[in-house]
Design an enzyme around this catalytic site. Structure first.
Site, mmCIF file in Angstrom:
data_model
loop_
_atom_site.group_PDB
_atom_site.id
_atom_site.type_symbol
_atom_site.label_atom_id
_atom_site.label_comp_id
_atom_site.label_asym_id
_atom_site.label_seq_id
_atom_site.Cartn_x
_atom_site.Cartn_y
_atom_site.Cartn_z
ATOM 1 N N ASP A 174 -9.409 -9.349 -0.282
ATOM 2 C CA ASP A 174 -8.915 -8.431 0.488
ATOM 3 C C ASP A 174 -8.744 -6.926 -0.115
ATOM 4 O O ASP A 174 -8.521 -5.728 0.558
ATOM 5 C CB ASP A 174 -7.311 -8.862 0.354
ATOM 6 C CG ASP A 174 -6.658 -7.795 1.816
ATOM 7 O OD1 ASP A 174 -6.954 -8.224 2.501
ATOM 8 O OD2 ASP A 174 -5.476 -7.027 1.296
ATOM 9 N N ASN A 229 0.891 -1.063 -0.045
ATOM 10 C CA ASN A 229 0.108 0.050 0.096
ATOM 11 C C ASN A 229 1.041 1.456 -0.111
ATOM 12 O O ASN A 229 2.211 1.248 0.165
ATOM 13 C CB ASN A 229 -0.666 0.034 1.475
ATOM 14 C CG ASN A 229 -0.543 -0.378 2.466
ATOM 15 O OD1 ASN A 229 0.918 0.325 2.999
ATOM 16 N ND2 ASN A 229 -0.893 -0.703 3.626
#
Length: 343
Positions: free
Chosen positions: A218, A24
Site C-alpha cells: 500500500d 498520512n
C-alpha cells in the site's frame, strides 16, 4: 479483544485507537494500516481454529485476500473495531470474513469502513511445507455451505490464473532517471521499495506476516499515485491480493508498483513483491505476492478531485490499460448491482 467459542461460527474482535504514525500527513489512516489489522484478526482466528483438534500444531498462513473496498476514511484519534468470523472451511483452507468499523470516541458515531474476505492455509510447525487438514465448522443451512464452496472454487481458479501470468520484473527508477521522464507517464510515477525482512516483520516461525507485506504494498502504491497526481491520495479499494509463495526472515524484498489505468476520478496501480533470499541465494529471486490497488485523489476537504489522464507509451502499456479498464467497468457494474439489491 472478545472471543466467541461457538463451534458453528468462531469469531473474534480486536480494537485499537489510531495514532499519528498510522496516518498520512493530512490525518487519513493509511490503507495499509487497516489491511494489516484485518490480517492480524484473520490470522488469530484461523490459527486458533486450525489448532482446535488433536494432531500437528500449525499456523494459518495467508493465501489470498479478496477484493476489499475502503467505504469511508478513518482518521487519527478514531478507534478501529475489527471483527473476524470463519464462514467456510475446505479440506485444507479457511475462509475468514472481516468487518472494520471506525468509532469517533468523542461523538460516539460509528461507520463501516471495510469488509474483507481472506483465505488461509494451515502449515505444520514440524514441516512448513506440509499443509494439514482443517477442522470443519457447522453451517446454519446446506445453502450456506454450498455458497461457501462456490466462493472457494472461484478463488482457487483465479489464484492459479494470476500466478501463471505474473513473471515480469519491474525495474526501479532512480531520481536522475525520473527527471528525464514525461509527467503522467507510467515510467514517471512507477516506484520501488527495498526492504530487508527482519524478526519484527515475521511470525514466531520465521515467515513474514501477510499484513506486513500488504502495508508495504500500500505504501508503494500510494507513492505511485501521489507522484502521478501530486495531491493527497487515499486507498479506495484493493483487488484480490494473491500470496504465491512464503517469504522468510532474512530475505530482501522488492515491492514495485506501476500505474496501469486511470478513470476520471481513480487510479489503478499494479503491485508486485519479489523476494531475494540472501542466505540461500542459490534458490534465486521469486515472485511472492501480486495485487491491484485503486486510489482516489482528494482536496483539502477530502472531496474527490479529477485524476490526470495516464499518458501511454507502447503496446504493452496500452494492453495493460485496456485490461485495467475492463476491471474498472466490471467493478463499477458490480457496485451498481449491489446498490440496487440493497434498495
Amino acid at each position: 479483544m472478545s472471543i466467541s467459542n461457538a463451534q458453528a461460527t468462531p469469531s473474534i474482535q480486536i480494537c485499537r485507537i489510531m495514532r499519528p504514525d498510522d496516518a498520512n500527513i493530512v490525518g487519513n489512516v493509511h490503507g495499509g494500516t487497516i489491511l494489516k489489522m484485518i490480517e492480524e484478526a484473520g490470522c488469530i482466528i484461523g490459527t486458533r481454529h486450525c489448532n482446535s483438534q488433536t494432531g500437528d500444531r500449525c499456523v494459518a498462513a495467508l493465501a489470498r485476500v479478496e477484493r476489499t473496498d475502503f467505504l469511508h476514511p478513518m482518521f487519527i484519534g478514531e478507534v478501529a473495531h475489527v471483527s473476524a468470523e470463519i464462514t467456510y472451511t475446505s479440506k485444507n483452507s479457511v475462509e475468514v470474513q472481516v468487518n472494520v468499523l471506525s468509532e469517533n470516541i468523542v461523538t460516539g458515531a460509528k461507520k463501516l469502513t471495510n469488509k474483507a474476505t481472506l483465505w488461509y492455509v494451515p502449515l505444520s510447525l514440524q514441516n512448513v511445507a506440509k499443509i494439514i487438514e482443517v477442522p470443519p465448522i457447522e453451517y446454519s443451512s446446506p445453502e450456506q455451505e454450498e455458497a461457501g464452496k462456490k466462493r472457494y472454487e472461484a478463488q482457487k481458479l483465479e489464484r492459479i490464473e494470476t500466478k501463471e501470468r505474473n513473471g515480469e520484473i519491474i525495474m526501479s527508477i532512480s531520481l536522475p532517471d525520473r527527471q528525464t521522464k514525461e509527467p503522467y507517464t507510467v515510467a514517471f510515477s512507477q516506484s520501488s521499495l527495498i526492504h530487508l525482512v527482519g524478526p519484527s516483520d515475521c511470525t514466531l516461525y520465521g515467515f513474514v506476516h501477510g499484513g506486513v507485506t500488504m502495508k508495504l504494498m500500500d505504501e508503494v502504491a500510494g507513492i505511485v499515485a501521489a507522484r502521478h497526481c501530486k495531491t493527497n491520495i487515499v486507498t479506495a479499494s484493493v483487488d484480490a491480493i494473491n500470496f504465491h509463495r512464503k517469504i522468510k526472515k532474512g530475505c530482501v524484498i522488492t515491492v514495485s508498483g506501476r500505474m496501469t489505468f486511470t478513470s476520471n476520478k481513480s487510479m489503478e496501480i499494479e503491485v508486485f513483491v519479489d523476494a531475494d533470499p540472501l542466505v540461500e541465494a542459490e534458490k534465486g529471486k521469486y515472485r511472492a505476492v501480486t495485487a491491484f490497488f485503486t486510489y482516489i485523489s482528494l482536496d483539502k476537504e477530502n472531496k474527490p478531485l479529477p485524476v490526470p489522464p495516464l499518458k501511454l507509451e507502447g503496446e504493452e502499456e496500452q494492453k495493460r490499460f485496456e485490461e485495467g479498464k475492463a476491471r474498472y467497468l466490471q467493478n463499477k457494474a458490480k457496485r451498481l448491482t449491489d446498490k440496487e439489491r440493497q434498495q
